[in-house]
Design a protein around this motif. Structure first.
Motif, PDB file in Angstrom:
ATOM      1  N   GLU A 148       1.045  -1.125   0.026  1.00 15.71           N
ATOM      2  CA  GLU A 148      -0.156   0.370  -0.342  1.00 15.71           C
ATOM      3  C   GLU A 148       1.099   1.333   0.346  1.00 15.71           C
ATOM      4  O   GLU A 148       0.381   2.430  -0.737  1.00 15.71           O
ATOM      5  CB  GLU A 148      -1.074  -0.791   0.961  1.00 15.71           C
ATOM      6  CG  GLU A 148      -1.727  -1.268   1.408  1.00 15.71           C
ATOM      7  CD  GLU A 148      -3.037  -1.245   2.589  1.00 15.71           C
ATOM      8  OE1 GLU A 148      -3.079  -0.060   3.323  1.00 15.71           O
ATOM      9  OE2 GLU A 148      -3.462  -1.699   2.076  1.00 15.71           O
ATOM     10  N   VAL A 149       1.925   1.084   0.614  1.00 19.24           N
ATOM     11  CA  VAL A 149       2.827   2.526   0.661  1.00 19.24           C
ATOM     12  C   VAL A 149       3.739   2.741  -0.752  1.00 19.24           C
ATOM     13  O   VAL A 149       3.325   3.955  -1.385  1.00 19.24           O
ATOM     14  CB  VAL A 149       4.001   2.384   1.964  1.00 19.24           C
ATOM     15  CG1 VAL A 149       5.092   3.296   1.572  1.00 19.24           C
ATOM     16  CG2 VAL A 149       2.839   1.841   3.610  1.00 19.24           C
ATOM     17  N   ASP A 150       3.791   1.509  -1.100  1.00 12.56           N
ATOM     18  CA  ASP A 150       4.550   1.520  -2.193  1.00 12.56           C
ATOM     19  C   ASP A 150       3.473   1.926  -3.557  1.00 12.56           C
ATOM     20  O   ASP A 150       4.155   2.582  -4.727  1.00 12.56           O
ATOM     21  CB  ASP A 150       5.313   0.160  -3.058  1.00 12.56           C
ATOM     22  CG  ASP A 150       6.327  -0.344  -1.632  1.00 12.56           C
ATOM     23  OD1 ASP A 150       7.266   0.953  -0.953  1.00 12.56           O
ATOM     24  OD2 ASP A 150       7.208  -1.566  -1.764  1.00 12.56           O
ATOM     25  N   SER A 151       2.466   1.374  -3.148  1.00 13.36           N
ATOM     26  CA  SER A 151       1.568   2.608  -4.131  1.00 13.36           C
ATOM     27  C   SER A 151       0.923   3.746  -4.187  1.00 13.36           C
ATOM     28  O   SER A 151       0.459   3.861  -5.508  1.00 13.36           O
ATOM     29  CB  SER A 151       0.409   1.550  -4.466  1.00 13.36           C
ATOM     30  OG  SER A 151       0.580  -0.102  -4.282  1.00 13.36           O
ATOM     31  N   GLY A 152       1.333   4.554  -3.562  1.00 13.21           N
ATOM     32  CA  GLY A 152       1.438   5.781  -3.148  1.00 13.21           C
ATOM     33  C   GLY A 152      -0.808   5.786  -2.045  1.00 13.21           C
ATOM     34  O   GLY A 152      -0.809   7.266  -2.257  1.00 13.21           O
ATOM     35  N   ILE A 153      -0.998   4.932  -1.936  1.00 10.86           N
ATOM     36  CA  ILE A 153      -2.057   5.079  -1.960  1.00 10.86           C
ATOM     37  C   ILE A 153      -2.563   5.227  -0.204  1.00 10.86           C
ATOM     38  O   ILE A 153      -1.113   4.745   0.697  1.00 10.86           O
ATOM     39  CB  ILE A 153      -3.236   4.071  -2.026  1.00 10.86           C
ATOM     40  CG1 ILE A 153      -2.748   2.680  -1.496  1.00 10.86           C
ATOM     41  CG2 ILE A 153      -3.571   4.302  -3.459  1.00 10.86           C
ATOM     42  CD1 ILE A 153      -3.756   1.562  -1.831  1.00 10.86           C
ATOM     43  N   SER A 154      -3.200   5.740   0.261  1.00  8.57           N
ATOM     44  CA  SER A 154      -3.614   5.810   1.911  1.00  8.57           C
ATOM     45  C   SER A 154      -3.534   3.963   2.341  1.00  8.57           C
ATOM     46  O   SER A 154      -4.324   3.348   2.006  1.00  8.57           O
ATOM     47  CB  SER A 154      -5.064   6.280   2.742  1.00  8.57           C
ATOM     48  OG  SER A 154      -4.726   7.977   1.417  1.00  8.57           O
ATOM     49  N   ARG A 155      -3.103   4.151   3.654  1.00 11.98           N
ATOM     50  CA  ARG A 155      -2.538   2.550   4.577  1.00 11.98           C
ATOM     51  C   ARG A 155      -4.098   2.801   5.169  1.00 11.98           C
ATOM     52  O   ARG A 155      -4.744   4.050   5.619  1.00 11.98           O
ATOM     53  CB  ARG A 155      -1.693   3.035   5.263  1.00 11.98           C
ATOM     54  CG  ARG A 155      -0.454   2.851   4.468  1.00 11.98           C
ATOM     55  CD  ARG A 155       0.520   2.373   6.077  1.00 11.98           C
ATOM     56  NE  ARG A 155       0.206   1.528   7.124  1.00 11.98           N
ATOM     57  CZ  ARG A 155       0.970   0.734   7.737  1.00 11.98           C
ATOM     58  NH1 ARG A 155       2.100   0.996   7.922  1.00 11.98           N
ATOM     59  NH2 ARG A 155       0.381  -0.436   8.689  1.00 11.98           N
ATOM     60  N   ARG A 156      -4.382   1.666   5.093  1.00 16.84           N
ATOM     61  CA  ARG A 156      -5.649   1.318   5.052  1.00 16.84           C
ATOM     62  C   ARG A 156      -6.038   1.273   6.993  1.00 16.84           C
ATOM     63  O   ARG A 156      -7.340   1.119   7.381  1.00 16.84           O
ATOM     64  CB  ARG A 156      -6.508  -0.705   5.394  1.00 16.84           C
ATOM     65  CG  ARG A 156      -5.905  -1.249   5.655  1.00 16.84           C
ATOM     66  CD  ARG A 156      -6.305  -2.903   5.447  1.00 16.84           C
ATOM     67  NE  ARG A 156      -5.769  -3.084   3.694  1.00 16.84           N
ATOM     68  CZ  ARG A 156      -5.959  -4.524   3.069  1.00 16.84           C
ATOM     69  NH1 ARG A 156      -5.931  -5.240   4.254  1.00 16.84           N
ATOM     70  NH2 ARG A 156      -4.602  -4.358   2.674  1.00 16.84           N
ATOM     71  N   SER A 157      -4.816   1.102   7.638  1.00 19.53           N
ATOM     72  CA  SER A 157      -4.932   1.003   8.594  1.00 19.53           C
ATOM     73  C   SER A 157      -3.453   1.365   9.641  1.00 19.53           C
ATOM     74  O   SER A 157      -2.609   1.067   8.860  1.00 19.53           O
ATOM     75  CB  SER A 157      -5.487  -0.169  10.033  1.00 19.53           C
ATOM     76  OG  SER A 157      -5.705  -0.205  11.110  1.00 19.53           O
ATOM     77  N   ASP A 158      -3.414   1.873  11.060  1.00 22.02           N
ATOM     78  CA  ASP A 158      -1.445   1.417  11.396  1.00 22.02           C
ATOM     79  C   ASP A 158      -1.886   0.334  12.215  1.00 22.02           C
ATOM     80  O   ASP A 158      -0.878  -0.252  13.016  1.00 22.02           O
ATOM     81  CB  ASP A 158      -1.890   2.654  12.186  1.00 22.02           C
ATOM     82  CG  ASP A 158      -2.155   3.994  11.769  1.00 22.02           C
ATOM     83  OD1 ASP A 158      -1.016   4.202  10.631  1.00 22.02           O
ATOM     84  OD2 ASP A 158      -1.588   5.056  12.202  1.00 22.02           O
ATOM     85  N   ASN A 159      -3.315  -0.726  12.498  1.00 21.84           N
ATOM     86  CA  ASN A 159      -2.840  -1.922  13.314  1.00 21.84           C
ATOM     87  C   ASN A 159      -2.730  -2.756  12.320  1.00 21.84           C
ATOM     88  O   ASN A 159      -3.016  -3.357  11.277  1.00 21.84           O
ATOM     89  CB  ASN A 159      -4.266  -1.919  13.883  1.00 21.84           C
ATOM     90  CG  ASN A 159      -4.415  -0.916  14.198  1.00 21.84           C
ATOM     91  OD1 ASN A 159      -3.734  -0.282  15.417  1.00 21.84           O
ATOM     92  ND2 ASN A 159      -6.116   0.223  14.496  1.00 21.84           N
ATOM     93  N   GLU A 160      -1.344  -4.168  12.794  1.00 20.85           N
ATOM     94  CA  GLU A 160      -1.376  -4.875  11.441  1.00 20.85           C
ATOM     95  C   GLU A 160      -2.464  -5.796  11.360  1.00 20.85           C
ATOM     96  O   GLU A 160      -2.625  -6.198  10.325  1.00 20.85           O
ATOM     97  CB  GLU A 160      -0.486  -5.155  12.248  1.00 20.85           C
ATOM     98  CG  GLU A 160       0.700  -5.418  12.288  1.00 20.85           C
ATOM     99  CD  GLU A 160       1.921  -4.158  13.931  1.00 20.85           C
ATOM    100  OE1 GLU A 160       0.419  -3.495  14.475  1.00 20.85           O
ATOM    101  OE2 GLU A 160       2.647  -3.543  14.064  1.00 20.85           O
TER     102      GLU A 160
END
Length: 196
Positions: free
Chosen positions: A114-126
């Protein structure tokens, strides 16, 4: 509050979701508005919906209720896992040996994608990056702590396997037959029956 009381409260909440789901089914089947869920028109709906056929829009509205049920179920399962694992291992439960290294690696890879795609992360929780199948592995792999909540490991495996199969068409935008809707509702009820 003891765990049994918490489980009863969760079951009560999901029963409400099931009732809401049934009312929405009636609204969709008979094309009536019972006022249970008011739909507000959005800007995107005004821009994009007219471009889709009415039959597709009706099917989407019908399928949304099944997605909503699964959203509630999956979110409640994740919360249950976090609560139980936190109680057992403390705030570092994700890094403990209770979570298989393969699952931690796959979760890390999904988050990085997700980070590499440049989109917002869905969550900070694994835990929010785990698949439904991985949730089942976490429960059954830690039966020493989850066995106090559930009454049968085999039942949990069976119900989670059924839910995972039923989840496919819903998550991948395919219509669900009436038999499978019935099966979904029964399987959600089975899930709550697995709790002690």
């Amino acid at each position: 509050m003891n765990k049994k009381a918490v489980n009863h409260i969760r079951a009560f909440g999901m029963t409400g979701c099931l009732i809401s789901d049934e009312i929405r089914s009636i609204e969709n089947e008979y094309n009536i508005e019972l006022g249970h869920h008011a739909r507000e028109s959005t800007v995107d709906e005004a821009r994009f919906y007219p471009q889709f056929e009415q039959a597709v829009r009706a099917e989407a509205a019908n399928m949304s209720q099944h997605y909503e049920l699964f959203y509630c179920l999956e979110t409640s399962i994740r919360k249950l896992l976090v609560d139980v694992l936190f109680d057992a291992e403390g705030s570092n439960w994700w890094s403990s040996e209770r979570i298989a290294q393969r699952i931690r690696d796959d979760v890390k890879s999904r988050a990085q994608k997700e980070v590499d795609s440049g989109i917002s992360r869905r969550s900070d929780n694994e835990i929010d990056y785990t698949t439904f199948g991985e949730l089942s592995v976490i429960i059954t792999g830690n039966w020493d702590i989850f066995g106090t909540i559930f009454n049968s490991r085999r039942a949990v495996e069976r119900v989670m396997g059924s839910l995972n199969l039923l989840r496919g068409p819903i998550a991948h935008c395919c219509p669900v037959t009436e038999d499978e809707v019935d099966r979904l509702h029964l399987t959600v009820k089975d899930w709550f029956r697995t709790m002690s």
